[in-house]
Design an enzyme around this catalytic site. Structure first.
Site, PDB file in Angstrom:
ATOM      1  N   GLY A  87      35.425  10.771  23.318  1.00  0.00           N
ATOM      2  CA  GLY A  87      35.629  12.130  23.834  1.00  0.00           C
ATOM      3  C   GLY A  87      35.157  13.141  22.806  1.00  0.00           C
ATOM      4  O   GLY A  87      34.892  12.791  21.651  1.00  0.00           O
ATOM      5  N   GLY A  89      35.420  15.110  20.082  1.00  0.00           N
ATOM      6  CA  GLY A  89      36.402  15.218  19.008  1.00  0.00           C
ATOM      7  C   GLY A  89      36.220  16.470  18.171  1.00  0.00           C
ATOM      8  O   GLY A  89      37.101  16.864  17.414  1.00  0.00           O
ATOM      9  N   ARG A 180      27.298  11.450  29.834  1.00  0.00           N
ATOM     10  CA  ARG A 180      26.660  10.354  29.093  1.00  0.00           C
ATOM     11  C   ARG A 180      26.891   9.034  29.805  1.00  0.00           C
ATOM     12  O   ARG A 180      27.757   8.944  30.676  1.00  0.00           O
ATOM     13  CB  ARG A 180      27.318  10.224  27.700  1.00  0.00           C
ATOM     14  CG  ARG A 180      27.392  11.504  26.937  1.00  0.00           C
ATOM     15  CD  ARG A 180      28.758  11.656  26.234  1.00  0.00           C
ATOM     16  NE  ARG A 180      28.893  13.020  25.699  1.00  0.00           N
ATOM     17  CZ  ARG A 180      28.502  13.381  24.491  1.00  0.00           C
ATOM     18  NH1 ARG A 180      28.032  12.479  23.673  1.00  0.00           N
ATOM     19  NH2 ARG A 180      28.604  14.631  24.096  1.00  0.00           N
ATOM     20  N   ASP A 249      27.529   6.391  24.034  1.00  0.00           N
ATOM     21  CA  ASP A 249      28.028   7.767  24.184  1.00  0.00           C
ATOM     22  C   ASP A 249      26.959   8.779  23.784  1.00  0.00           C
ATOM     23  O   ASP A 249      27.121   9.970  24.004  1.00  0.00           O
ATOM     24  CB  ASP A 249      29.296   7.987  23.351  1.00  0.00           C
ATOM     25  CG  ASP A 249      29.127   7.538  21.913  1.00  0.00           C
ATOM     26  OD1 ASP A 249      28.847   6.344  21.705  1.00  0.00           O
ATOM     27  OD2 ASP A 249      29.281   8.367  21.003  1.00  0.00           O
TER      28      ASP A 249
HETATM   29  P1  AMP Z   1      28.929  10.727  16.923  1.00  0.00           P
HETATM   30  O1  AMP Z   1      28.779   9.665  15.874  1.00  0.00           O
HETATM   31  O2  AMP Z   1      28.512  12.094  16.455  1.00  0.00           O
HETATM   32  O3  AMP Z   1      28.310  10.353  18.217  1.00  0.00           O
HETATM   33  O4  AMP Z   1      30.498  10.883  17.169  1.00  0.00           O
HETATM   34  C1  AMP Z   1      31.296   9.843  17.616  1.00  0.00           C
HETATM   35  C2  AMP Z   1      32.663  10.344  17.969  1.00  0.00           C
HETATM   36  O5  AMP Z   1      33.344  10.849  16.819  1.00  0.00           O
HETATM   37  C3  AMP Z   1      32.685  11.475  18.990  1.00  0.00           C
HETATM   38  O6  AMP Z   1      33.797  11.266  19.803  1.00  0.00           O
HETATM   39  C4  AMP Z   1      32.866  12.695  18.118  1.00  0.00           C
HETATM   40  O7  AMP Z   1      33.451  13.764  18.836  1.00  0.00           O
HETATM   41  C5  AMP Z   1      33.807  12.168  17.035  1.00  0.00           C
HETATM   42  N1  AMP Z   1      33.715  12.951  15.794  1.00  0.00           N
HETATM   43  C6  AMP Z   1      32.687  13.003  14.949  1.00  0.00           C
HETATM   44  N2  AMP Z   1      32.968  13.805  13.894  1.00  0.00           N
HETATM   45  C7  AMP Z   1      34.217  14.288  14.086  1.00  0.00           C
HETATM   46  C8  AMP Z   1      35.072  15.173  13.361  1.00  0.00           C
HETATM   47  N3  AMP Z   1      34.714  15.736  12.196  1.00  0.00           N
HETATM   48  N4  AMP Z   1      36.275  15.438  13.880  1.00  0.00           N
HETATM   49  C9  AMP Z   1      36.669  14.872  15.042  1.00  0.00           C
HETATM   50  N5  AMP Z   1      35.924  14.037  15.758  1.00  0.00           N
HETATM   51  C10 AMP Z   1      34.703  13.735  15.304  1.00  0.00           C
HETATM   52 MG    MG Z   2      27.913  11.530  19.802  1.00  0.00          MG
END
Ligand code: AMP
Ligand code: MG
Length: 482
Positions: A87, A89, A180, A249
């Site tokens: 989700g 985040g 997605r 995702d």
């Molecule tokens: P990503 O690797 O950017 O595709 O992110 C994978 C998941 O981690 C997604 O659900 C993001 O929303 C969450 N996420 C990445 N960085 C953060 C953060 N600093 N705080 C909270 N959630 C995060």
């Molecule tokens: Mg992502």
């Protein structure tokens, strides 16, 4: 005159399970770093009547447009092969904006604070990675590759703690939608067929209305997405783009390139190139991108099984047939793309060998991928000596013979080649250089680089510095930027 927002927030009207209603968490001291005027124009948005403070407050989420209805979207995903509930985040979708032509765009803030999906994260983002996404997504768009885009970056005036303390920032991301493969996985995992149908119909209404009345909507959607994802990955291969984190995702149902975390462009041609520090096994290496695209599409197909046919065996059979068409389609599209890169017209049986022999030579000689094609178009950049070697000369003779058939002319083939071979890409050392400057408060080099990357297929004066590879023994590494 007003800004011109025209919101119609369809996703926020979907059932509770799909999202969390939430507002961006206000930040201390927002300060605008970049604003994409071209994109604003395309969206029919006008920020010229706002002062800097108002613009910064807006793109920080401190003052939301009145018609916005902000949410964090729920999704799941296979991360490096392992299934996880995820989700948004650290992102908030503030709404869907309609341009005057009634084109619909998600407007999303990335780095705007914690949500129900933040897990252990702080919901924030750092300036470097957000500017990196801005730069590379805009470069991809200008290379003619479907991509989410970037409207603005603001500094938050707050620190984010990673390995060190960094400047916080928020990126405004614009996408055809943020649905997605992982969105389907999230809903499918809940095992409520009505929710799955809602999502299917939502996606078809929004992105693929031509199959609205088809006999088997889920099968037709799978076919469309398979074709579009093949086109996308062929485009990545064309310019040497390595996404770096092709988790499900991060695969968009509208088939735009999305999520510019650890991505980077290949310099020296090596099919096994990996830049991401966390990709230890090379799962997302350059040459694995088509394989992983197919793997992700299989995960997508699995979600659709209950909607394809009541008879599960029959549904699996139908989906498998489509997924199994991947290789043949990919190979054909890849070959045609490479033919274009070499300016070949028509189809010759031996084209594949001509192409593979060039790639093998580039690999052996550690040639720069982009600049080798520049050489073939008579733009010399670097490594000129290697092009004088016999094995290359021999290859070139074969190529030149091939160029003579199917009514080709130098005018025709050069025109074709110049439409698909970029003269300039976001080279890793240049990306790092301009981000360093921006981190130190100097955004000028970033803006200059953006300008050059706006016209990657055109000859521009004084761009040799942007074209030169860097010869370094140190391996370039990228990080997820979280
Ligand atoms: P990503 O690797 O950017 O595709 O992110 C994978 C998941 O981690 C997604 O659900 C993001 O929303 C969450 N996420 C990445 N960085 C953060 C953060 N600093 N705080 C909270 N959630 C995060
Ligand atoms: Mg992502």
């Amino acid at each position: 005159m007003t800004i011109g927002w025209c919101f119609d927030n369809t996703y926020s009207r979907l059932p509770e399970a799909f999202k969390e209603d939430i507002k961006p968490v206000p930040v201390k001291k927002p300060e605008l770093v970049v604003l994409n005027k071209n994109l604003a124009e395309k969206l029919n948005l006008n920020f010229s009547n706002l002062n800097d403070k108002e613009i910064s407050e807006l793109f920080a989420g401190n003052s939301l447009p009145p018609e916005s209805n902000s949410i964090a979207q729920a999704y799941a995903g296979h991360q490096f092969g392992h299934f996880t509930m995820l989700g948004d985040g650290r992102a908030v979708l503030i709404g869907e904006h309609l341009s005057k032509k009634k084109d619909r765009y998600d407007i999303q803030f990335k780095g705007s604070g914690k949500t129900a999906f933040s897990r252990n994260g702080d919901g924030r983002a750092a300036l470097g990675p957000m500017l990196r996404e801005y730069l590379i997504s805009e470069a991809m768009h200008n290379l003619g590759i479907p991509s989410t885009r970037s409207l603005a970056v603001v500094k938050t005036g707050e620190e984010v703690i990673r390995e060190t303390s960094l400047q916080g920032a928020i990126l405004t991301r614009v996408a055809l939608s943020h649905v997605r493969v992982g969105t389907f996985q999230y809903i499918a995992a809940r095992q409520k067929e009505d929710e799955l149908k809602t999502l299917l119909n939502y996606v078809i209404d929004r992105h693929y209305p031509s199959i609205k009345n088809s006999q088997n909507k889920s099968i037709d959607l799978l076919k469309i997405i398979l074709d579009k994802q093949i086109d996308l990955v062929v485009n990545w291969m064309r310019v040497g783009f390595i996404h770096g984190v092709m988790n499900t995702d991060n695969m968009s149902i509208s088939c735009e390139t999305i999520d510019y975390g650890p991505c980077a462009f290949m310099d020296v041609y090596d099919p096994k190139t990996v830049f991401s520090s966390i990709d230890q096994m090379g799962r997302y290496a350059y040459c694995n991108q088509p394989v992983i695209t197919k793997w992700n599409l299989s995960r997508f197909a699995e979600c659709l099984i209950p909607l394809i046919d009541k008879n599960q065996n029959k549904a699996v059979e139908m989906a498998t047939e489509i997924i199994n068409s991947f290789e043949k389609k990919y190979e054909e599209k890849w070959l045609n793309m490479m033919r274009d890169k070499l300016g070949l017209s028509g189809v010759d049986e031996k084209d594949k060998y001509l192409i593979l022999d060039l790639l093998t030579w580039m690999h052996q000689e550690k040639m720069d991928y982009t600049n080798t094609f520049c050489h073939l178009m008579n733009f010399e950049v670097a490594n000129k000596e290697n092009f004088k070697k016999d094995d290359f000369e021999n290859w070139k003779k074969r190529w030149q013979e091939r160029l003579k058939i199917y009514n080709n002319t130098p005018e025709k083939y050069l025109k074709l080649m110049r439409s698909v071979n970029p003269l300039v890409i976001p080279r890793n050392h240049k990306v790092e250089e301009v981000l360093n400057e921006a981190n130190n408060g100097n955004i000028e080099p970033f803006n200059k680089f953006l300008e050059v990357l706006n016209k990657p297929y055109l000859e521009q004066r004084d761009i040799i510095n942007y074209q030169m590879p860097i010869y370094s023994n140190e391996k370039y590494q990228t990080f997820c930027g979280t």
